[in-house]
Design a protein around this motif. Structure first.
Motif, PDB file in Angstrom:
ATOM      1  N   SER A 189      29.375  19.853  36.832  1.00 51.48           N
ATOM      2  CA  SER A 189      28.698  20.785  35.937  1.00 51.48           C
ATOM      3  C   SER A 189      29.708  21.222  34.895  1.00 51.48           C
ATOM      4  O   SER A 189      30.907  21.159  35.125  1.00 51.48           O
ATOM      5  CB  SER A 189      28.181  22.005  36.683  1.00 51.48           C
ATOM      6  N   PRO A 190      29.230  21.677  33.762  1.00 50.52           N
ATOM      7  CA  PRO A 190      30.173  22.169  32.750  1.00 50.52           C
ATOM      8  C   PRO A 190      31.013  23.327  33.278  1.00 50.52           C
ATOM      9  O   PRO A 190      32.187  23.453  32.935  1.00 50.52           O
ATOM     10  CB  PRO A 190      29.271  22.625  31.600  1.00 50.52           C
ATOM     11  N   PHE A 191      30.418  24.176  34.118  1.00 53.94           N
ATOM     12  CA  PHE A 191      31.172  25.312  34.665  1.00 53.94           C
ATOM     13  C   PHE A 191      32.360  24.825  35.476  1.00 53.94           C
ATOM     14  O   PHE A 191      33.472  25.302  35.333  1.00 53.94           O
ATOM     15  CB  PHE A 191      30.275  26.173  35.558  1.00 53.94           C
ATOM     16  N   ALA A 192      32.098  23.882  36.338  1.00 51.54           N
ATOM     17  CA  ALA A 192      33.179  23.383  37.176  1.00 51.54           C
ATOM     18  C   ALA A 192      34.277  22.812  36.301  1.00 51.54           C
ATOM     19  O   ALA A 192      35.465  23.038  36.545  1.00 51.54           O
ATOM     20  CB  ALA A 192      32.649  22.328  38.131  1.00 51.54           C
ATOM     21  N   MET A 193      33.890  22.138  35.235  1.00 48.11           N
ATOM     22  CA  MET A 193      34.902  21.548  34.375  1.00 48.11           C
ATOM     23  C   MET A 193      35.720  22.642  33.690  1.00 48.11           C
ATOM     24  O   MET A 193      36.951  22.583  33.634  1.00 48.11           O
ATOM     25  CB  MET A 193      34.250  20.666  33.324  1.00 48.11           C
ATOM     26  N   ALA A 194      35.011  23.668  33.221  1.00 47.17           N
ATOM     27  CA  ALA A 194      35.725  24.758  32.560  1.00 47.17           C
ATOM     28  C   ALA A 194      36.724  25.391  33.516  1.00 47.17           C
ATOM     29  O   ALA A 194      37.874  25.649  33.173  1.00 47.17           O
ATOM     30  CB  ALA A 194      34.730  25.805  32.066  1.00 47.17           C
ATOM     31  N   TRP A 195      36.286  25.635  34.733  1.00 41.94           N
ATOM     32  CA  TRP A 195      37.190  26.265  35.706  1.00 41.94           C
ATOM     33  C   TRP A 195      38.369  25.358  36.023  1.00 41.94           C
ATOM     34  O   TRP A 195      39.498  25.832  36.116  1.00 41.94           O
ATOM     35  CB  TRP A 195      36.449  26.609  36.992  1.00 41.94           C
ATOM     36  N   THR A 196      38.075  24.080  36.180  1.00 45.94           N
ATOM     37  CA  THR A 196      39.168  23.159  36.484  1.00 45.94           C
ATOM     38  C   THR A 196      40.182  23.145  35.357  1.00 45.94           C
ATOM     39  O   THR A 196      41.397  23.215  35.571  1.00 45.94           O
ATOM     40  CB  THR A 196      38.613  21.737  36.685  1.00 45.94           C
ATOM     41  N   ALA A 197      39.652  23.102  34.123  1.00 48.36           N
ATOM     42  CA  ALA A 197      40.560  23.078  32.979  1.00 48.36           C
ATOM     43  C   ALA A 197      41.391  24.349  32.952  1.00 48.36           C
ATOM     44  O   ALA A 197      42.611  24.325  32.751  1.00 48.36           O
ATOM     45  CB  ALA A 197      39.752  22.943  31.691  1.00 48.36           C
ATOM     46  N   LEU A 198      40.734  25.484  33.195  1.00 49.71           N
ATOM     47  CA  LEU A 198      41.444  26.760  33.163  1.00 49.71           C
ATOM     48  C   LEU A 198      42.549  26.769  34.212  1.00 49.71           C
ATOM     49  O   LEU A 198      43.703  27.140  33.941  1.00 49.71           O
ATOM     50  CB  LEU A 198      40.459  27.907  33.425  1.00 49.71           C
ATOM     51  N   ALA A 199      42.173  26.323  35.435  1.00 50.99           N
ATOM     52  CA  ALA A 199      43.163  26.321  36.507  1.00 50.99           C
ATOM     53  C   ALA A 199      44.326  25.421  36.135  1.00 50.99           C
ATOM     54  O   ALA A 199      45.490  25.780  36.332  1.00 50.99           O
ATOM     55  CB  ALA A 199      42.507  25.855  37.808  1.00 50.99           C
ATOM     56  N   GLY A 200      43.990  24.251  35.563  1.00 50.67           N
ATOM     57  CA  GLY A 200      45.054  23.330  35.195  1.00 50.67           C
ATOM     58  C   GLY A 200      45.992  23.924  34.177  1.00 50.67           C
ATOM     59  O   GLY A 200      47.213  23.929  34.342  1.00 50.67           O
ATOM     60  N   VAL A 201      45.435  24.514  33.121  1.00 46.74           N
ATOM     61  CA  VAL A 201      46.268  25.077  32.059  1.00 46.74           C
ATOM     62  C   VAL A 201      47.128  26.212  32.605  1.00 46.74           C
ATOM     63  O   VAL A 201      48.332  26.296  32.356  1.00 46.74           O
ATOM     64  CB  VAL A 201      45.378  25.563  30.896  1.00 46.74           C
TER      65      VAL A 201
END
Ligand code: FES
Lengths: 175, 452
Positions: free
Chosen positions: A15-27
């Motif tokens: 989902s887009p949400f999961a992607m956003a969270w993953t990106a945030l966590a990564g950064v």
């Protein structure tokens, strides 16, 4: 690279949400690691932890030498007051309360800390003020050329029973 | 007493002249007020207006001021100075114990005598007394060195501001309490003092902002911030003082391990202050000043604030000198002042004095569990006392002094409240134990950095 791509695909699928969270966590994770990198500077301007301090005869009985305090942060003490044995040892100049630098008061024969008033005997043992434990000894030995050598990479704590360690002092009768 | 400096210099006398002049003008205004408000007193069978007494006092101040402003050519011979007998008496009486008892005593007196203190005349007399005390003390070199240091000027100001606002809140509270007792409406309801936010409030705030900014700029130009020598890890300044607002914490560090005084107790203070709205069950006193309706809340808060925080700042700023020894306000800061204390831990006292043996030490080379066992055995008394203090006292308080509280608050809220109070009380308790028995730590386990 592969991992990042994999994660992105997985996130996009989910989902887009999961992607956003993953990106945030990564950064955030990378930024944290980048900050942690500052803990390990490329150049470290520190005095060497091992250094020669001259022959034992430089340190007369029952005297505290301030000679190496400013440069290396140690007092060289020669006394027979600790358990009646004639010893030379190096005390670290860090107060065991909160880390200020005490001063040796010759008249009162004690180390006295200016921050909260802790006092230590010439032996390094605490007796007044809030310091909970004695000053720490650092390593001391007689080098091959007969000079005393301090090793600040070792420390010896009295309350841990480490002052009996033979590297924490030198026989004072050599002086 | 060694003569290390001149007590008085021409510039000090001149400066004090201006201070007395200010005091004179303030009192002229007060004479005017008194003439219109205070009545007469009977003196020698005659009615004399109170204002005339104030006028006499103001005239005296005026003469003192003139004497200072014109008489600064021979400072050695200048007579208006703090008497030496008073100075040595104060110095010999002062010590941490008397200082702390005095601040607690003052706190109790303010609460008990609040109806008397809030009278304008009493307040005015107290203000005058404190200013004259300050002015006279300034004639002493050592006092001036410390109180007049640019660093410490804001603290003197803070003391006056603190005293004023405490006085003001008590004045409002006493007024409202009287009205309640007489069945009259509150002050703010009767004298409807509501104003409009726009323009009245915003305008007065703007004016205040401009004035305060101007004051800060002028202050920043006139009083230079002192710079010390470059920092060096090998040399700690003696005495070494925290910023003034942290001196309460630094004083706490004298009695506690850094972990307790630097981490646990400050977090308790912060969390405790945040918890106040949740543990407060008293619905009265909401939105107006009162004391009688919130006796417990106000006294507890003020105890934590005035004797345990503000007074500790005063102690740390003005009375702690080299080697963190205690010095009287007029005492010379002698680096070699000798104060021998031999502090002992409870465990040392128990094993050496009571049991007359050595401390139990784990035999060399024993495993972890044995060592832990020996350490616990060594410190058992202190551990028992600590656990009893935190676990047994709250229920005990619930069935005795705080019974009503317990019923109204319920178990959880009461436990939070009682533990917060016990933590707050632990500071004065430990201070008193240190002074009276030279107690260092109740539980001393330096092996685990656990000292209480
Ligand atoms: S740091 Fe030395 S007494 Fe606190």
């Amino acid at each position: 690279m592969l991992i990042i791509i994999g994660v992105c695909i997985w996130g996009a699928l989910l989902s887009p949400f999961a992607m956003a969270w993953t990106a945030l966590a990564g950064v955030t994770g990378i930024a944290t690691l980048g900050t942690a990198r500052f803990m390990f500077p490329n150049v470290l301007v520190e005095p060497p932890s091992k250094f020669k301090i001259g022959p034992a005869s430089d340190y007369p009985l029952n005297a505290v030498s301030n000679k190496w305090k400013d440069q290396f942060g140690v007092w060289i003490v020669h006394t027979d007051q600790y358990e009646g044995k004639d010893l030379i040892y190096a005390l670290s100049t860090v107060c065991t309360h909160l880390g200020c630098t005490p001063s040796w008061l010759d008249g009162e024969q004690k180390f006295k800390c200016p921050c909260h008033g802790s006092g230590f005997y010439i032996t390094g043992v605490n007796f007044e003020g809030p310091a909970p434990r004695p000053l720490e000894r650092v390593g001391l030995r007689i080098a091959e050329d007969g000079m005393l050598e301090v090793d600040k990479s070792m420390k010896f704590q009295e309350e841990m029973g480490q002052w009996v360690d033979a590297t924490s002092f030198v026989d004072g009768s050599l002086a | 007493m060694l003569e290390h400096h001149p007590d008085l210099t021409a510039s000090v006398i001149y400066g004090l002249g201006w201070l007395y002049l200010l005091l004179f003008l303030m009192n002229c205004a007060w004479v005017w007020r008194s003439y219109h408000q205070d009545g007469e007193v009977k003196l020698f069978g005659q009615g004399v207006p109170v204002a005339s007494i104030w006028a006499l006092y103001a005239a005296m101040l005026g003469m003192i001021s003139t004497a200072h402003l014109t008489g600064s050519n021979n400072p050695q011979m200048f007579l208006l100075r703090m008497p030496d007998a008073f100075k040595s008496a104060v110095d010999s009486l002062s010590g941490p114990v008397s200082f702390f008892s005095l601040s607690v005593g003052l706190f109790v007196a303010v609460i008990l005598l609040r109806e008397w203190i809030v009278k304008p005349t009493v307040g005015w007399v107290l203000l005058n007394a404190s200013l004259i005390f300050l002015a006279l003390s300034m004639t002493d070199y050592d006092f001036r060195q410390i109180v007049g240091k640019p660093d410490n000027v804001p603290i003197v100001a803070m003391l006056f501001i603190c005293a004023y606002f405490t006085w003001l809140s008590f004045a409002c509270a006493v007024e409202n309490d009287k009205r309640k007792a007489a069945g009259k409406p509150l002050y703010s309801q009767e004298k409807n003092d509501k104003i409009l936010v726009w323009p009245d409030l915003v305008y007065s705030e703007l004016i205040c902002m401009v004035l305060v900014t101007a004051l800060l700029v002028a202050w920043g130009i006139v009083l230079q911030a002192p710079l010390e020598e470059p920092a060096s890890s090998a040399k700690t300044p003696n005495p070494s003082k925290a910023p003034w607002y942290f001196l309460g914490l630094q004083e706490m560090l004298v009695y506690y391990d850094p972990w307790m005084a630097g981490v646990v107790l400050p977090s308790m203070i912060l969390v405790g202050l945040m918890a106040i709205p949740y543990i407060d069950f008293n619905k009265l006193g909401n939105g107006y000043y009162t004391f009688n309706e919130r006796k417990f809340a106000i006294s507890t808060f003020l105890f934590g604030f005035l004797p345990l925080w503000v007074a500790m700042i005063v102690l740390g700023t003005f009375l702690r000198g080299p080697n963190w020894n205690f010095f009287g306000p007029y005492e010379y800061w002698d680096v070699h002042k000798l104060e021998l204390l031999n502090n002992v831990n409870i465990s040392e006292w128990f094993w050496y004095k009571v049991m007359n043996t050595k401390m139990p030490v784990a035999p060399a080379g024993s495993d972890q569990a044995t060592q832990i066992g020996y350490i616990l055995l060594r410190e058992w008394l202190g551990l028992v006392i600590t656990v009893a203090y935190l676990a047994v006292l709250p229920p005990l308080m619930a069935v005795t002094v705080f019974r009503k509280f317990f019923v109204r608050m319920g178990f959880l809220r009461f436990m939070v409240l009682s533990n917060l109070i016990l933590f707050m009380a632990s500071l004065p308790i430990k201070m008193v134990l240190r002074w009276s028995f030279n107690l260092k730590y109740i539980v001393a386990i330096p092996e685990w950095f656990f000292n209480i």
